[in-house]
Scaffold this motif. Structure first.
Motif, PDB file in Angstrom:
ATOM      1  N   ALA A 116      -5.888   1.799  -8.033  1.00  0.00           N
ATOM      2  CA  ALA A 116      -5.611   3.159  -7.602  1.00  0.00           C
ATOM      3  C   ALA A 116      -6.932   3.899  -7.442  1.00  0.00           C
ATOM      4  O   ALA A 116      -7.848   3.748  -8.251  1.00  0.00           O
ATOM      5  CB  ALA A 116      -4.737   3.885  -8.622  1.00  0.00           C
ATOM      6  N   LYS A 117      -6.994   4.679  -6.367  1.00  0.00           N
ATOM      7  CA  LYS A 117      -8.112   5.594  -6.166  1.00  0.00           C
ATOM      8  C   LYS A 117      -7.563   6.974  -6.466  1.00  0.00           C
ATOM      9  O   LYS A 117      -6.557   7.389  -5.897  1.00  0.00           O
ATOM     10  CB  LYS A 117      -8.617   5.521  -4.731  1.00  0.00           C
ATOM     11  N   VAL A 118      -8.214   7.658  -7.378  1.00  0.00           N
ATOM     12  CA  VAL A 118      -7.773   8.985  -7.807  1.00  0.00           C
ATOM     13  C   VAL A 118      -8.951   9.928  -7.617  1.00  0.00           C
ATOM     14  O   VAL A 118     -10.085   9.579  -7.948  1.00  0.00           O
ATOM     15  CB  VAL A 118      -7.333   8.973  -9.287  1.00  0.00           C
ATOM     16  N   TYR A 119      -8.663  11.096  -7.071  1.00  0.00           N
ATOM     17  CA  TYR A 119      -9.737  12.064  -6.938  1.00  0.00           C
ATOM     18  C   TYR A 119      -9.223  13.488  -7.006  1.00  0.00           C
ATOM     19  O   TYR A 119      -8.076  13.762  -6.686  1.00  0.00           O
ATOM     20  CB  TYR A 119     -10.545  11.851  -5.655  1.00  0.00           C
ATOM     21  N   ALA A 125      -5.449  13.854  -5.887  1.00  0.00           N
ATOM     22  CA  ALA A 125      -4.877  12.894  -4.944  1.00  0.00           C
ATOM     23  C   ALA A 125      -4.878  11.500  -5.562  1.00  0.00           C
ATOM     24  O   ALA A 125      -5.801  11.130  -6.281  1.00  0.00           O
ATOM     25  CB  ALA A 125      -5.668  12.895  -3.645  1.00  0.00           C
ATOM     26  N   VAL A 126      -3.831  10.728  -5.247  1.00  0.00           N
ATOM     27  CA  VAL A 126      -3.686   9.366  -5.759  1.00  0.00           C
ATOM     28  C   VAL A 126      -3.292   8.448  -4.608  1.00  0.00           C
ATOM     29  O   VAL A 126      -2.388   8.767  -3.832  1.00  0.00           O
ATOM     30  CB  VAL A 126      -2.605   9.290  -6.863  1.00  0.00           C
ATOM     31  N   MET A 127      -3.982   7.308  -4.502  1.00  0.00           N
ATOM     32  CA  MET A 127      -3.633   6.256  -3.547  1.00  0.00           C
ATOM     33  C   MET A 127      -3.607   4.947  -4.330  1.00  0.00           C
ATOM     34  O   MET A 127      -4.539   4.675  -5.088  1.00  0.00           O
ATOM     35  CB  MET A 127      -4.668   6.176  -2.432  1.00  0.00           C
ATOM     36  N   ARG A 163      -1.037   8.166   0.279  1.00  0.00           N
ATOM     37  CA  ARG A 163      -1.653   9.130  -0.635  1.00  0.00           C
ATOM     38  C   ARG A 163      -0.659  10.253  -0.928  1.00  0.00           C
ATOM     39  O   ARG A 163       0.068  10.697  -0.058  1.00  0.00           O
ATOM     40  CB  ARG A 163      -2.903   9.713   0.002  1.00  0.00           C
ATOM     41  N   TYR A 164      -0.643  10.668  -2.167  1.00  0.00           N
ATOM     42  CA  TYR A 164       0.093  11.888  -2.498  1.00  0.00           C
ATOM     43  C   TYR A 164      -0.840  12.815  -3.267  1.00  0.00           C
ATOM     44  O   TYR A 164      -1.788  12.377  -3.902  1.00  0.00           O
ATOM     45  CB  TYR A 164       1.396  11.605  -3.263  1.00  0.00           C
ATOM     46  N   ARG A 165      -0.554  14.103  -3.135  1.00  0.00           N
ATOM     47  CA  ARG A 165      -1.412  15.120  -3.746  1.00  0.00           C
ATOM     48  C   ARG A 165      -0.604  16.008  -4.683  1.00  0.00           C
ATOM     49  O   ARG A 165       0.532  16.364  -4.364  1.00  0.00           O
ATOM     50  CB  ARG A 165      -2.050  15.990  -2.671  1.00  0.00           C
ATOM     51  N   ASN A 204       0.849  -1.182   0.000  1.00  0.00           N
ATOM     52  CA  ASN A 204       0.000   0.000   0.000  1.00  0.00           C
ATOM     53  C   ASN A 204       0.888   1.237   0.000  1.00  0.00           C
ATOM     54  O   ASN A 204       1.827   1.322   0.790  1.00  0.00           O
ATOM     55  CB  ASN A 204      -0.869  -0.036   1.260  1.00  0.00           C
TER      56      ASN A 204
END
Length: 101
Positions: free
Chosen positions: A72-75, A58-60, A47-49, A44
């Motif tokens: 990946a969760k991107v928002y 943001a990407v995790m 998160r980075y922004r 894991n």
């Protein structure tokens, strides 16, 4: 480019997820993931922004080799709200499995 069969990804809305995944099933999935994480099968990333004009992207990301997937969760987030998307890939070949809105 290799000659692999192209599988179309599944597209799920937030309403689809709410209809298909019960809260008890979600808890069990998370608990199972933590067990695989303890066994060293999950990686894991924090998160980075990235800055945007008046907001952030943001990407995790994580891979679960025990389950066979990476995602990946991107928002993008702004004062007015945020918009999320989850991308799910196979861990053993270049295949996008699902896009969850």
């Amino acid at each position: 480019m290799t000659n692999q069969s192209h599988v179309k990804p599944l597209f799920l809305s937030e309403e689809d997820v709410a209809r298909l995944l019960t809260p008890p099933a979600a808890v069990e999935a998370v608990e199972a993931c933590f067990r695989r994480m303890a066994a060293g099968q999950v990686e894991n990333r924090p998160r980075y922004r990235l800055p945007l004009e008046h907001g952030a992207l943001a990407v995790m990301a994580a891979s679960d080799l025990g389950l066979g997937y990476a995602g990946a969760k991107v928002y993008s987030g702004f004062r007015a709200g945020a918009r999320f998307v989850v991308l799910l890939f196979r861990a053993d070949r270049p295949e996008l499995v699902a896009v969850v809105d």
